[in-house]
Design a protein around this motif. Sequence first.
Motif, short mmCIF file in Angstrom:
data_model
loop_
_atom_site.label_atom_id
_atom_site.label_comp_id
_atom_site.label_asym_id
_atom_site.label_seq_id
_atom_site.Cartn_x
_atom_site.Cartn_y
_atom_site.Cartn_z
N ASN A 71 -48.18 21.00 15.26
CA ASN A 71 -47.53 19.76 15.64
C ASN A 71 -48.51 18.60 15.56
O ASN A 71 -49.69 18.73 15.90
N TRP A 72 -48.01 17.46 15.09
CA TRP A 72 -48.75 16.21 15.00
C TRP A 72 -49.84 16.21 13.94
O TRP A 72 -50.61 15.26 13.84
N GLN A 102 -44.98 15.49 9.28
CA GLN A 102 -45.50 16.29 10.40
C GLN A 102 -44.36 16.66 11.34
O GLN A 102 -43.36 15.94 11.44
N PRO A 117 -41.37 11.83 21.86
CA PRO A 117 -41.17 10.81 20.82
C PRO A 117 -39.77 10.20 20.84
O PRO A 117 -39.05 10.22 19.85
N LEU A 125 -50.94 14.14 23.66
CA LEU A 125 -49.81 14.42 22.78
C LEU A 125 -48.92 15.53 23.31
O LEU A 125 -47.72 15.56 23.04
N VAL A 179 -43.30 16.78 15.11
CA VAL A 179 -43.76 16.12 16.32
C VAL A 179 -43.16 16.73 17.58
O VAL A 179 -43.66 16.50 18.68
N GLU A 180 -42.10 17.52 17.43
CA GLU A 180 -41.46 18.14 18.58
C GLU A 180 -40.58 19.27 18.08
O GLU A 180 -39.95 19.16 17.03
#
Length: 487
Positions: free
Chosen positions: A419-420, A364, A92, A87, A366-367
């Motif tokens: 993150n995630w 969430q 993404p 990850l 993610v970046e």
Amino acid sequence: MMPRSLLTVMFALAALAAQAATVEGRLSGPEGTDLSAWRVVAMAAPSSLLPADAAAAPVAADGSFRLEVEGANTVFAVPYHGQTMDLSAFVPRHVDPNEPLELKTLGARAVVRLSLRGPDRAAVTGQPTAYLIGPFGPLDAAGQVVTAESGLEYQNLPAGTYSLWFDTRGTGSNVAAAVASFTVEPGATPLTLPGELPAAGGVSGRLVLADGQVAAGWTIASQSGAEPADPASDLAWAAGATRAYAATATGADGTFSLDGLAAGPTTLDVRRPGEMRAWWSFEVDVPAGASSAVGDLTVPAASWRHLFNGTDLTGWKQAGLWGEVPSFVNSGRLFVPTGEDMSGINWDVAEPPIWDYEVTFQGQRVEGRDFWAGLTFPVGEDPLTLILGGWGGAITGLSSIDGFDASSNQTSTFIQYDNWRWYRVRLAVNHESVRVWVDDEQIIDQPLGEVRLSIRFETEKNRPFGFATWNTAGALRDIRIRPLAGE
């Protein structure tokens, strides 16, 4: 003149050629990282575990790789270390054959050991089975048995956030069927992480319909944001839970007994026979080491309204924020990408509820390092925005109260978002207050009274109801709204 059949074939070949491309990319990492241990796969839907039939592109020692892409602009470049999705190196965004493909890994940890204890540091009893879960699904179908003496050990996990689900069914364990998150940092030496699992508790009662009939054959379960392909898989449902996952069915008389819950405030979903989505939810207090009789739980005739179908953007529209990158749907989640500076998506409804309603969703980051969700919503005729992870990544609160935004008013609180990792958010609005919970913990109870409500100009286009991100990508799922019961 060229025959029509030949023209058809030529056009088909041209279309196929336009969709297929060879993309050259590069993976970089910390000094000394053996990059040849990684592979990259072009995938329409990412998977935490490398599929057995995946065509993986090897990564050379210098980090270079060549990715054969079918369907450019519709697939992701998914990096794997061994069999596990990395990850930290995943971007993404869809692969653009006209853009350089640069991936950057944080590395991996050779050995991760989890030293597990039960409540009050007691040994874990009953030998539950632990399953490792990544953000895109389970990583081990067999799981590992936890004994009083042993912990858990995993090898070559890429840096990132993972979850574990402890299946305690039929074990009589002193710990809950917990869903616990942990973070792996890269390194060559073994990493040992302590973990204390919550005490097991339970509830029992009877599920009754609004007309007084018993609700026979309904499912009552821990709240989950997942919609599994296999609805009989408790592991798949657990991958969408945030504190614990346990489920049972009501009997012919509507009674139920649900064990394995984590002690403390807990939200339970009820699902009608044969249905995947929650009809209603109940908040209960679960005692530690015991079961609580909650009596009759009455299911109202009105149900949750599910705003996101998990497959496309039906019912949603782009917000039109400055620097916006279009949102998209993949793997059952609604991605709001990193914009310049913002991206956003709005519920496509002319008149949403303005009083006495409740919204819940899972989300969430993610970046990025700023707010991964800014939910603008109505409070009567006035708007407010709930900021999750703003001002450097941790500030959570309401913008704005008496002209002060979430960083500087009485609702401001600090939450370190990984993150995630999925977080369950719940928002309730009535004439007296605005209340907010994150993972069943109430963090805001803002009285209305004489205060002045407003929003910042950047989120005006999110009115009356929409999500935004700031220099950050977020993902959302299981977005629901309902009238407040009894209000």
